[in-house]
Design an enzyme around this catalytic site. Sequence first.
Site, PDB file in Angstrom:
ATOM      1  N   TYR A 167      -7.380 -15.113  57.377  1.00  0.00           N
ATOM      2  CA  TYR A 167      -6.886 -14.805  56.030  1.00  0.00           C
ATOM      3  C   TYR A 167      -5.822 -13.721  56.095  1.00  0.00           C
ATOM      4  O   TYR A 167      -4.840 -13.741  55.366  1.00  0.00           O
ATOM      5  CB  TYR A 167      -8.034 -14.351  55.116  1.00  0.00           C
ATOM      6  CG  TYR A 167      -7.568 -14.229  53.682  1.00  0.00           C
ATOM      7  CD1 TYR A 167      -7.524 -15.356  52.855  1.00  0.00           C
ATOM      8  CD2 TYR A 167      -7.119 -13.009  53.163  1.00  0.00           C
ATOM      9  CE1 TYR A 167      -7.057 -15.263  51.564  1.00  0.00           C
ATOM     10  CE2 TYR A 167      -6.648 -12.919  51.864  1.00  0.00           C
ATOM     11  CZ  TYR A 167      -6.628 -14.047  51.063  1.00  0.00           C
ATOM     12  OH  TYR A 167      -6.160 -13.962  49.779  1.00  0.00           O
ATOM     13  N   PHE A 212      21.942 -22.324  40.816  1.00  0.00           N
ATOM     14  CA  PHE A 212      21.039 -23.331  41.346  1.00  0.00           C
ATOM     15  C   PHE A 212      19.900 -23.466  40.337  1.00  0.00           C
ATOM     16  O   PHE A 212      19.501 -22.491  39.698  1.00  0.00           O
ATOM     17  CB  PHE A 212      20.512 -22.993  42.746  1.00  0.00           C
ATOM     18  CG  PHE A 212      19.671 -24.125  43.274  1.00  0.00           C
ATOM     19  CD1 PHE A 212      20.268 -25.302  43.677  1.00  0.00           C
ATOM     20  CD2 PHE A 212      18.291 -24.039  43.295  1.00  0.00           C
ATOM     21  CE1 PHE A 212      19.502 -26.385  44.095  1.00  0.00           C
ATOM     22  CE2 PHE A 212      17.520 -25.114  43.715  1.00  0.00           C
ATOM     23  CZ  PHE A 212      18.124 -26.289  44.122  1.00  0.00           C
ATOM     24  N   THR A 213      19.376 -24.692  40.202  1.00  0.00           N
ATOM     25  CA  THR A 213      18.425 -24.995  39.123  1.00  0.00           C
ATOM     26  C   THR A 213      17.248 -24.018  39.050  1.00  0.00           C
ATOM     27  O   THR A 213      17.055 -23.349  38.032  1.00  0.00           O
ATOM     28  CB  THR A 213      17.895 -26.428  39.297  1.00  0.00           C
ATOM     29  OG1 THR A 213      17.390 -26.563  40.628  1.00  0.00           O
ATOM     30  CG2 THR A 213      19.006 -27.449  39.090  1.00  0.00           C
ATOM     31  N   ASP A 259      21.028 -16.052  48.682  1.00  0.00           N
ATOM     32  CA  ASP A 259      20.169 -17.238  48.710  1.00  0.00           C
ATOM     33  C   ASP A 259      20.422 -17.833  50.089  1.00  0.00           C
ATOM     34  O   ASP A 259      21.418 -18.513  50.316  1.00  0.00           O
ATOM     35  CB  ASP A 259      20.537 -18.216  47.591  1.00  0.00           C
ATOM     36  CG  ASP A 259      19.636 -19.446  47.600  1.00  0.00           C
ATOM     37  OD1 ASP A 259      19.077 -19.776  48.670  1.00  0.00           O
ATOM     38  OD2 ASP A 259      19.496 -20.086  46.540  1.00  0.00           O
ATOM     39  N   LYS A 311      15.013 -26.202  54.128  1.00  0.00           N
ATOM     40  CA  LYS A 311      16.354 -26.715  54.406  1.00  0.00           C
ATOM     41  C   LYS A 311      16.752 -26.329  55.839  1.00  0.00           C
ATOM     42  O   LYS A 311      16.276 -26.956  56.777  1.00  0.00           O
ATOM     43  CB  LYS A 311      17.355 -26.181  53.377  1.00  0.00           C
ATOM     44  CG  LYS A 311      16.817 -26.042  51.947  1.00  0.00           C
ATOM     45  CD  LYS A 311      16.532 -27.326  51.225  1.00  0.00           C
ATOM     46  CE  LYS A 311      15.896 -27.185  49.858  1.00  0.00           C
ATOM     47  NZ  LYS A 311      16.331 -26.205  48.925  1.00  0.00           N
ATOM     48  N   ARG A 322      23.296 -34.820  40.239  1.00  0.00           N
ATOM     49  CA  ARG A 322      23.603 -33.399  40.083  1.00  0.00           C
ATOM     50  C   ARG A 322      24.739 -33.337  39.072  1.00  0.00           C
ATOM     51  O   ARG A 322      25.903 -33.234  39.414  1.00  0.00           O
ATOM     52  CB  ARG A 322      24.028 -32.766  41.416  1.00  0.00           C
ATOM     53  CG  ARG A 322      22.916 -32.674  42.440  1.00  0.00           C
ATOM     54  CD  ARG A 322      22.044 -31.426  42.358  1.00  0.00           C
ATOM     55  NE  ARG A 322      20.904 -31.527  41.478  1.00  0.00           N
ATOM     56  CZ  ARG A 322      19.768 -30.833  41.640  1.00  0.00           C
ATOM     57  NH1 ARG A 322      19.596 -30.029  42.661  1.00  0.00           N
ATOM     58  NH2 ARG A 322      18.799 -30.916  40.778  1.00  0.00           N
ATOM     59  N   PHE A 344      15.605 -32.719  35.025  1.00  0.00           N
ATOM     60  CA  PHE A 344      16.018 -33.780  35.950  1.00  0.00           C
ATOM     61  C   PHE A 344      14.867 -34.326  36.780  1.00  0.00           C
ATOM     62  O   PHE A 344      14.886 -35.475  37.194  1.00  0.00           O
ATOM     63  CB  PHE A 344      17.137 -33.271  36.879  1.00  0.00           C
ATOM     64  CG  PHE A 344      16.777 -32.034  37.660  1.00  0.00           C
ATOM     65  CD1 PHE A 344      16.902 -30.781  37.092  1.00  0.00           C
ATOM     66  CD2 PHE A 344      16.298 -32.141  38.955  1.00  0.00           C
ATOM     67  CE1 PHE A 344      16.556 -29.643  37.809  1.00  0.00           C
ATOM     68  CE2 PHE A 344      15.952 -31.008  39.676  1.00  0.00           C
ATOM     69  CZ  PHE A 344      16.075 -29.750  39.096  1.00  0.00           C
TER      70      PHE A 344
HETATM   71  C1  LIG Z   1      15.983 -25.773  47.451  1.00  0.00           C
HETATM   72  C2  LIG Z   1      16.705 -24.581  47.002  1.00  0.00           C
HETATM   73  C3  LIG Z   1      16.062 -23.532  46.345  1.00  0.00           C
HETATM   74  C4  LIG Z   1      14.609 -23.602  45.908  1.00  0.00           C
HETATM   75  O1  LIG Z   1      13.769 -23.702  46.986  1.00  0.00           O
HETATM   76  P1  LIG Z   1      12.405 -24.561  46.955  1.00  0.00           P
HETATM   77  O2  LIG Z   1      11.901 -24.413  48.359  1.00  0.00           O
HETATM   78  O3  LIG Z   1      12.761 -25.967  46.605  1.00  0.00           O
HETATM   79  O4  LIG Z   1      11.494 -23.947  45.962  1.00  0.00           O
HETATM   80  C5  LIG Z   1      16.804 -22.425  46.019  1.00  0.00           C
HETATM   81  N1  LIG Z   1      18.120 -22.341  46.308  1.00  0.00           N
HETATM   82  C6  LIG Z   1      18.778 -23.343  46.919  1.00  0.00           C
HETATM   83  C7  LIG Z   1      20.222 -23.209  47.207  1.00  0.00           C
HETATM   84  C8  LIG Z   1      18.098 -24.498  47.281  1.00  0.00           C
HETATM   85  O5  LIG Z   1      18.766 -25.492  47.858  1.00  0.00           O
END
Ligand SMILES: *Cc1c(COP(=O)(O)O)cnc(C)c1O
Length: 486
Positions: free
Chosen positions: A78, A130-131, A221, A264, A388, A455
């Site tokens: 843990y 970003f969303t 980011d 990513k 998008r 979306f």
């Molecule tokens: C995917 C993404 C996020 C959010 O991350 P999640 O792992 O999907 O929660 C934030 N910023 C960018 C640029 C992304 O591509």
Amino acid sequence: MNAEHHEHHAWAEPYKIKMVELLRMTTREERQRAIREAGYNTFLLRSEDVYIDLLTDSGTSAMSDRQWAGLMLGDEAYSGSRNFYNLQDAVREFYGYRYLVPTHQGRGAEHLMSKIMIRPGDYVPGNMYFTTTRLHQELAGGAFVDVIVDEAHHPASTHPFKGNVDLGKLDALVREVGAEHVPYISLEGCVNMAGGQPFSMANLRELNAYCREHGIPIMLDATRTIENAWFIRQREPGYADKSISEILREICDLTDGCTMSSKKDLLVNIGGFFACNDEQLFLKAQNMVVVYEGLHTYGGMAGRDMEAMAIGIHEAVMEDHQSARIGQVHYLGRKLLDAGIPIVKPIGSHAVFLDARSFLPHVDQDLFPAQTLAAELYIEAGIRSMERGNVSAGRDPQTGQNRHPKLELVRLTLPRRVYTQAHMDVVAEAVIDVYKRRETIGGLNMVYEPEYLRFFQARFTPHETSRGSGSHNDSHKRAEATPVPA
Ligand SMILES: *Cc1c(COP(=O)(O)O)cnc(C)c1O
């Protein structure tokens, strides 16, 4: 490895395949039924009904044998898991931030950072939204302000660094609202919503100088920053002989901290983190993570997930990996360009973006051309892509109106290390076939609209127009309306 060499196909994969996942082929009729049942939203398709899945590069990468071996080394204690310390070492070595707070994925980190750093009434500038990032800023009481260079909003502009921040726009905001109402600037590498477009080191250096002067932190980011580093080496004078890790480190050293979606760049199926250099900020994040994610040495991940990520960091900074990864994206992009398909230029990092406005100029933006095109591509060949555009951009919280973004795009996103060159050829052929019959394609009406991040779950039905059915809920009618010559 130089640009010239890269142009001539030296992107061949630096790995061989040890295990395969079988795919199911479908008929056109099956796909027409599947997309209708999915409300013409590719997010709502079943993965089993998809042949080539280019929905996203998020969590869809193939892990290496070493990463799979790493899973077996999961220390599922843990608290104080050995894998956390391995991850911390890797983040310190390659990103250089002193403090690490793991989270279950990127938005978990965005949530923590927004809650800690933003006060109601604040403004958060960023190089395009970003969303999830913007939503967490808004939920924390902030307002997002776009300060990306104008070129980013023009799909045809071939500016090599369309991810750059426009310092003039940033300065105008700071003058208007005061630096004390700007808690940080959010800087994204290989800007997703702009088509995977990088920022330059020169721009970051200028941004850093400006932010130092005004006491504004730069929060990266970091989701696709390693890919951004690859573009800096390819395109920016003075970087051709630097390694990707050196460039990555230089980027991070010019910033104050980051949020990361490890799904990513980092070649894992789940995971994320917040990292920073400021101890006070770290202590707040470390405290908040136990409320929303999990203890500060796992943050919502299993020990094995952290181990796979630590190994993924080492693999992601490898030169041949990035050349193959981005090389494959460019292979697909060039095929489409050669066929005269309108795509966002220059070709970006992780995806090829179809310009749905130019592709379907006769479809009104409120009939969602990009959403429509994504559905058509699925029907054509079982290829899943993502909208998008108008759907993703959502509504303005003040006016309640659709935001009508300049970019109305369909993203063909390539998972890392998953598909082959033959798959890319199939994708290109399908896009070209849809392009040939574009005039028969109508739009979509939104019939279900969720409140947040619409979306993901919105549903649509074909818009009936006089120019033809434009619909797929009536295959008989549709067949009549497809007379376009090859
Ligand atoms: C995917 C993404 C996020 C959010 O991350 P999640 O792992 O999907 O929660 C934030 N910023 C960018 C640029 C992304 O591509």
